[in-house]
Design an enzyme around this catalytic site. Structure first.
Site, PDB file in Angstrom:
ATOM      1  N   ASP A  36       0.856  -1.190   0.000  1.00 44.59           N
ATOM      2  CA  ASP A  36       0.000   0.000   0.000  1.00 44.59           C
ATOM      3  C   ASP A  36       0.892   1.240   0.000  1.00 44.59           C
ATOM      4  OD1 ASP A  36      -3.223   0.265   0.922  1.00 44.59           O
ATOM      5  OD2 ASP A  36      -2.024   2.096   1.069  1.00 44.59           O
ATOM      6  N   ASN A  90      -8.544   2.085  -4.155  1.00 41.75           N
ATOM      7  CA  ASN A  90      -9.840   2.755  -4.061  1.00 41.75           C
ATOM      8  C   ASN A  90     -10.240   3.411  -5.387  1.00 41.75           C
ATOM      9  OD1 ASN A  90      -7.478   3.984  -3.023  1.00 41.75           O
ATOM     10  ND2 ASN A  90      -8.627   5.786  -2.428  1.00 41.75           N
ATOM     11  N   THR A  93     -15.814   8.332  -6.042  1.00 41.24           N
ATOM     12  CA  THR A  93     -16.486   9.199  -7.014  1.00 41.24           C
ATOM     13  C   THR A  93     -15.595  10.416  -7.266  1.00 41.24           C
ATOM     14  OG1 THR A  93     -18.606   8.470  -6.140  1.00 41.24           O
ATOM     15  CG2 THR A  93     -18.619  10.494  -7.445  1.00 41.24           C
ATOM     16  N   ALA A 224     -26.019  -2.244  -7.941  1.00 37.31           N
ATOM     17  CA  ALA A 224     -27.197  -1.429  -8.254  1.00 37.31           C
ATOM     18  C   ALA A 224     -28.485  -2.194  -7.924  1.00 37.31           C
ATOM     19  CB  ALA A 224     -27.173  -1.021  -9.729  1.00 37.31           C
ATOM     20  N   CYS A 275     -19.701   1.900  -1.219  1.00 35.79           N
ATOM     21  CA  CYS A 275     -19.851   1.455  -2.615  1.00 35.79           C
ATOM     22  C   CYS A 275     -21.205   1.664  -3.287  1.00 35.79           C
ATOM     23  CB  CYS A 275     -19.452  -0.007  -2.709  1.00 35.79           C
ATOM     24  SG  CYS A 275     -17.699  -0.211  -2.354  1.00 35.79           S
TER      25      CYS A 275
HETATM   26  P1  NAD Z   1      -9.819   1.251   0.749  1.00 33.63           P
HETATM   27  O1  NAD Z   1      -9.791   2.717   0.591  1.00 33.63           O
HETATM   28  O2  NAD Z   1     -10.100   0.648   2.083  1.00 33.63           O
HETATM   29  O3  NAD Z   1      -8.408   0.642   0.266  1.00 33.63           O
HETATM   30  C1  NAD Z   1      -7.747   1.025  -0.879  1.00 33.63           C
HETATM   31  C2  NAD Z   1      -6.259   1.118  -0.565  1.00 33.63           C
HETATM   32  O4  NAD Z   1      -5.532   1.341  -1.770  1.00 33.63           O
HETATM   33  C3  NAD Z   1      -5.893   2.285   0.368  1.00 33.63           C
HETATM   34  O5  NAD Z   1      -5.267   1.770   1.538  1.00 33.63           O
HETATM   35  C4  NAD Z   1      -4.931   3.154  -0.471  1.00 33.63           C
HETATM   36  O6  NAD Z   1      -3.899   3.736   0.291  1.00 33.63           O
HETATM   37  C5  NAD Z   1      -4.403   2.139  -1.459  1.00 33.63           C
HETATM   38  N1  NAD Z   1      -3.831   2.718  -2.676  1.00 33.63           N
HETATM   39  C6  NAD Z   1      -4.343   3.673  -3.484  1.00 33.63           C
HETATM   40  N2  NAD Z   1      -3.512   3.915  -4.518  1.00 33.63           N
HETATM   41  C7  NAD Z   1      -2.444   3.100  -4.372  1.00 33.63           C
HETATM   42  C8  NAD Z   1      -1.252   2.867  -5.122  1.00 33.63           C
HETATM   43  N3  NAD Z   1      -0.986   3.536  -6.240  1.00 33.63           N
HETATM   44  N4  NAD Z   1      -0.361   1.953  -4.674  1.00 33.63           N
HETATM   45  C9  NAD Z   1      -0.602   1.265  -3.539  1.00 33.63           C
HETATM   46  N5  NAD Z   1      -1.725   1.419  -2.788  1.00 33.63           N
HETATM   47  C10 NAD Z   1      -2.640   2.329  -3.206  1.00 33.63           C
HETATM   48  O7  NAD Z   1     -10.855   0.702  -0.333  1.00 33.63           O
HETATM   49  P2  NAD Z   1     -11.660  -0.693  -0.302  1.00 33.63           P
HETATM   50  O8  NAD Z   1     -12.894  -0.549   0.510  1.00 33.63           O
HETATM   51  O9  NAD Z   1     -10.712  -1.798   0.002  1.00 33.63           O
HETATM   52  O10 NAD Z   1     -12.118  -0.781  -1.823  1.00 33.63           O
HETATM   53  C11 NAD Z   1     -11.197  -1.044  -2.855  1.00 33.63           C
HETATM   54  C12 NAD Z   1     -11.974  -1.335  -4.120  1.00 33.63           C
HETATM   55  O11 NAD Z   1     -12.781  -2.509  -3.930  1.00 33.63           O
HETATM   56  C13 NAD Z   1     -12.935  -0.236  -4.551  1.00 33.63           C
HETATM   57  O12 NAD Z   1     -12.966  -0.193  -5.953  1.00 33.63           O
HETATM   58  C14 NAD Z   1     -14.278  -0.712  -4.035  1.00 33.63           C
HETATM   59  O13 NAD Z   1     -15.350  -0.226  -4.805  1.00 33.63           O
HETATM   60  C15 NAD Z   1     -14.153  -2.211  -4.195  1.00 33.63           C
HETATM   61  N6  NAD Z   1     -14.971  -3.022  -3.272  1.00 33.63           N
HETATM   62  C16 NAD Z   1     -15.063  -2.677  -1.951  1.00 33.63           C
HETATM   63  C17 NAD Z   1     -15.789  -3.499  -1.084  1.00 33.63           C
HETATM   64  C18 NAD Z   1     -15.908  -3.174   0.381  1.00 33.63           C
HETATM   65  O14 NAD Z   1     -16.635  -3.878   1.063  1.00 33.63           O
HETATM   66  N7  NAD Z   1     -15.245  -2.162   0.912  1.00 33.63           N
HETATM   67  C19 NAD Z   1     -16.375  -4.680  -1.562  1.00 33.63           C
HETATM   68  C20 NAD Z   1     -16.242  -4.997  -2.914  1.00 33.63           C
HETATM   69  C21 NAD Z   1     -15.520  -4.165  -3.758  1.00 33.63           C
HETATM   70  C1  UGA Z   2     -22.302  -4.301  -0.582  1.00 33.04           C
HETATM   71  C2  UGA Z   2     -22.699  -5.597  -1.305  1.00 33.04           C
HETATM   72  O1  UGA Z   2     -23.618  -6.316  -0.477  1.00 33.04           O
HETATM   73  C3  UGA Z   2     -21.478  -6.461  -1.602  1.00 33.04           C
HETATM   74  O2  UGA Z   2     -21.883  -7.606  -2.382  1.00 33.04           O
HETATM   75  C4  UGA Z   2     -20.456  -5.640  -2.404  1.00 33.04           C
HETATM   76  O3  UGA Z   2     -19.298  -6.398  -2.634  1.00 33.04           O
HETATM   77  C5  UGA Z   2     -20.095  -4.386  -1.611  1.00 33.04           C
HETATM   78  O4  UGA Z   2     -21.309  -3.621  -1.353  1.00 33.04           O
HETATM   79  C6  UGA Z   2     -19.178  -3.463  -2.344  1.00 33.04           C
HETATM   80  O5  UGA Z   2     -19.069  -3.513  -3.542  1.00 33.04           O
HETATM   81  O6  UGA Z   2     -18.592  -2.658  -1.608  1.00 33.04           O
HETATM   82  P1  UGA Z   2     -21.705  -3.644   1.909  1.00 33.04           P
HETATM   83  O7  UGA Z   2     -21.922  -2.255   1.421  1.00 33.04           O
HETATM   84  O8  UGA Z   2     -20.467  -3.951   2.654  1.00 33.04           O
HETATM   85  O9  UGA Z   2     -21.763  -4.673   0.687  1.00 33.04           O
HETATM   86  O10 UGA Z   2     -22.923  -4.059   2.860  1.00 33.04           O
HETATM   87  P2  UGA Z   2     -24.445  -4.471   2.572  1.00 33.04           P
HETATM   88  O11 UGA Z   2     -24.778  -5.612   3.438  1.00 33.04           O
HETATM   89  O12 UGA Z   2     -24.735  -4.617   1.145  1.00 33.04           O
HETATM   90  O13 UGA Z   2     -25.237  -3.211   3.135  1.00 33.04           O
HETATM   91  C7  UGA Z   2     -25.210  -1.969   2.464  1.00 33.04           C
HETATM   92  C8  UGA Z   2     -26.178  -1.017   3.137  1.00 33.04           C
HETATM   93  O14 UGA Z   2     -27.533  -1.381   2.876  1.00 33.04           O
HETATM   94  C9  UGA Z   2     -26.031  -0.953   4.653  1.00 33.04           C
HETATM   95  O15 UGA Z   2     -26.125   0.376   5.090  1.00 33.04           O
HETATM   96  C10 UGA Z   2     -27.206  -1.772   5.150  1.00 33.04           C
HETATM   97  O16 UGA Z   2     -27.636  -1.402   6.434  1.00 33.04           O
HETATM   98  C11 UGA Z   2     -28.257  -1.447   4.093  1.00 33.04           C
HETATM   99  N1  UGA Z   2     -29.308  -2.489   3.973  1.00 33.04           N
HETATM  100  C12 UGA Z   2     -28.999  -3.720   3.528  1.00 33.04           C
HETATM  101  C13 UGA Z   2     -30.612  -2.171   4.315  1.00 33.04           C
HETATM  102  O17 UGA Z   2     -30.919  -1.028   4.723  1.00 33.04           O
HETATM  103  N2  UGA Z   2     -31.578  -3.142   4.181  1.00 33.04           N
HETATM  104  C14 UGA Z   2     -31.289  -4.399   3.745  1.00 33.04           C
HETATM  105  O18 UGA Z   2     -32.238  -5.221   3.653  1.00 33.04           O
HETATM  106  C15 UGA Z   2     -29.976  -4.683   3.412  1.00 33.04           C
END
Ligand code: NAD
Ligand code: UGA
Length: 464
Positions: A36, A90, A93, A224, A275
């Site tokens: 990272d 990351n 938006t 979505a 997300c």
């Molecule tokens: P995050 O912000 O927690 O982590 C991203 C990390 O990448 C940060 O620690 C940042 O410092 C690092 N980074 C950025 N640029 C870098 C570079 N050039 N070299 C090395 N490190 C770098 O984000 P996240 O929640 O882990 O999400 C990452 C991606 O996964 C996003 O596209 C998000 O939409 C997707 N995603 C997130 C979730 C979730 O539950 N949070 C679930 C599914 C998909």
């Molecule tokens: C969501 C998706 O569920 C994951 O599949 C996906 O990988 C992730 O986004 C992502 O791309 O980041 P997450 O946002 O971690 O996961 O959590 P969810 O369980 O989906 O909940 C999202 C929000 O919807 C929360 O605020 C939750 O409280 C709300 N929610 C969920 C409701 O209000 N009602 C429900 O019935 C379900």
């Protein structure tokens, strides 16, 4: 020890850390390294206090860290040494320029591609794990194709579907793993190599493959659709409140149709998390870009209903508490965007707290895991808010409770004890419908659920 595969993940966040920990745990013959740009994050992953709270994560980290899972800072060197590179940075938006407020900001992804290009000395498989707009792989490929000499790169899409709070269970038993690739000989070969990693623990029928664009788009569409279900049920909760129907009963009746399904039909204060909103807005941007205005409007309405639900909730607090909150103490139970995580990104609690402060309420925030993040989110309101982890102390001396996160512990609170310590008349606004409303009403509270008739000792205040 010589490892069979050397895997790198760039980005040690909520996705990079847990998902790589699972790969290391399931594939002891693979060496997995996570890097990272934020050195503090790497230090935290190497410490006893991990930067991410996820049930079950600590145990897996203990079993793998320094054996075949490593958190490192030397990004350039790690790019050289690894053959398979996940990109999990990351993709927020965009806040500036064209597409600001909707399009994905791809600068971190692009920087990663350039870093890989600059430091690679051998062929690599580069895997998009971040959520990206459809066609991003093309830009990745174009950057990587500018490599001088014979180094080749194959770009795959392997979006992550885990949800926070249940990440480890989702990673261990995913509904599906999606791998998209180019349908060329080298693309299919790289695809097979990634399938081979997941096949160690994921049943073959759950590993699905597709062309690379379908894979990229499926991730945005999956989020979505999930968010759309939440907005659909929340929109109906507003109608329930006007008609004495009960949203839980409606959701049960609708969800028992196997074509609809019962999950993601819990009405509440709206979806949060890093997300859903960003991915839908990204979808809206793409539709606009391709001239599909009606499709863009359809998906944008999902976000609008989410905002409407949060506005409705705060308007209800104001209306029910005799149209003034000035000087009143409101205890917020739960600040994370959902239970079992300390993550507060886009938490509805941020917006609701700000609305309450704008009414000059005094706010006390309680949460078992998210107080540190809450204080960062609300840093500009320092001095106006108290942070108290113990819910009993937090509620004491308050006029109202607002339950904003569905933490299990709030279901089990001793509301009789809490009632005694609060100012009368006393109100509960259950933004997650998780407590026993009738019991709380009998104790003496005025109770306002979502999408159900209020249990109040007062006349309807809404027309005042
Ligand atoms: P995050 O912000 O927690 O982590 C991203 C990390 O990448 C940060 O620690 C940042 O410092 C690092 N980074 C950025 N640029 C870098 C570079 N050039 N070299 C090395 N490190 C770098 O984000 P996240 O929640 O882990 O999400 C990452 C991606 O996964 C996003 O596209 C998000 O939409 C997707 N995603 C997130 C979730 C979730 O539950 N949070 C679930 C599914 C998909
Ligand atoms: C969501 C998706 O569920 C994951 O599949 C996906 O990988 C992730 O986004 C992502 O791309 O980041 P997450 O946002 O971690 O996961 O959590 P969810 O369980 O989906 O909940 C999202 C929000 O919807 C929360 O605020 C939750 O409280 C709300 N929610 C969920 C409701 O209000 N009602 C429900 O019935 C379900």
């Amino acid at each position: 020890m010589k490892f069979k595969k050397n895997i790198l993940c760039i980005g040690a966040g909520y996705v990079g850390g847990p998902s790589m920990a699972m790969i290391a745990y399931k594939c002891p013959d693979c060496r997995v390294t996570v890097v990272d740009i934020n050195p503090a994050r790497i230090d935290a992953w190497n410490s006893a206090e991990l930067p991410v709270y996820e049930p079950g994560l600590d145990e897996i980290i203990k079993k793998t860290r320094s054996k075949n899972l490593f958190f490192a800072k030397d990004i350039e060197n790690q790019i050289k040494e690894n053959d398979i590179i996940f990109v999990s940075v990351n993709t927020p938006t965009k806040t500036f320029g064209a597409g600001a407020g909707k399009a994905a900001d791809l600068q971190f992804v692009e920087k990663t591609a350039r870093q890989i290009l600059e430091h690679s000395q051998s062929p690599k498989i580069v895997i998009e794990k971040s959520t990206l707009p459809v066609k991003t792989a093309l830009a990745m490929e174009r950057i990587l194709a500018s490599a001088k000499g014979k180094i080749t790169f194959e770009v795959l899409s392997n979006p992550e579907f885990m949800a926070e709070g249940t990440a480890m269970a989702d990673l261990e038993k995913p509904d599906r793993v999606l791998i998209g690739s180019r349908e060329t000989q080298s693309g299919l070969k790289a695809r097979a190599e990634l399938v081979d990693i997941y096949a160690r623990w994921v049943p073959a029928e759950k590993i699905i493959t597709s062309n690379i664009w379908s894979s990229e788009l499926s991730k945005l569409v999956a989020n979505a659709f999930l968010a759309q279900r939440v907005s659909s049920i929340n929109s109906i909760s507003a109608l329930c409140e006007k008609t004495d129907a009960d949203i839980s009963e409606v959701a049960r009746a609708v969800g028992m149709d196997s074509r609809v399904g019962s999950k993601f039909l819990k009405a509440g204060i709206g979806f949060g998390g890093s997300c859903f909103k960003k991915d839908i807005l990204n979808l809206v941007y793409l539709c606009n870009y391709y001239g599909l205005q009606e499709v863009a409007d359809y998906w944008e309405s999902v976000v609008k209903i989410n905002e409407y639900q949060q506005d409705r909730f705060t308007a209800n607090i104001l209306g029910s508490m005799f149209n003034t909150l000035a000087g009143k103490k409101i205890c917020i139970l739960g600040f994370s965007f959902k239970a079992d995580t300390g993550d507060t990104r886009e938490s509805p609690a941020i917006y609701i707290t700000r609305k309450l402060l704008a009414e000059h309420a005094q706010v006390v925030i309680s949460d078992p895991k998210a107080l540190k993040n809450a204080a960062i989110d609300l840093a500009s309101d320092k001095g106006k808010i108290s942070y108290i982890e113990d819910p009993y102390s937090a509620a004491s001396g308050c006029h109202a409770l607002a339950i904003l996160t569905d933490w299990e512990l709030y279901r089990k609170l001793d509301f009789r004890k809490i009632y005694k310590s609060m100012i009368k008349p006393t109100f509960i606004f259950d933004g997650r419908n998780i407590i026993d409303h009738k019991k709380c009403f009998d104790i003496g509270f005025n109770v306002y659920p979502i999408g159900k008739p209020a249990l109040s000792r007062f006349e309807d205040q809404s027309s005042v």
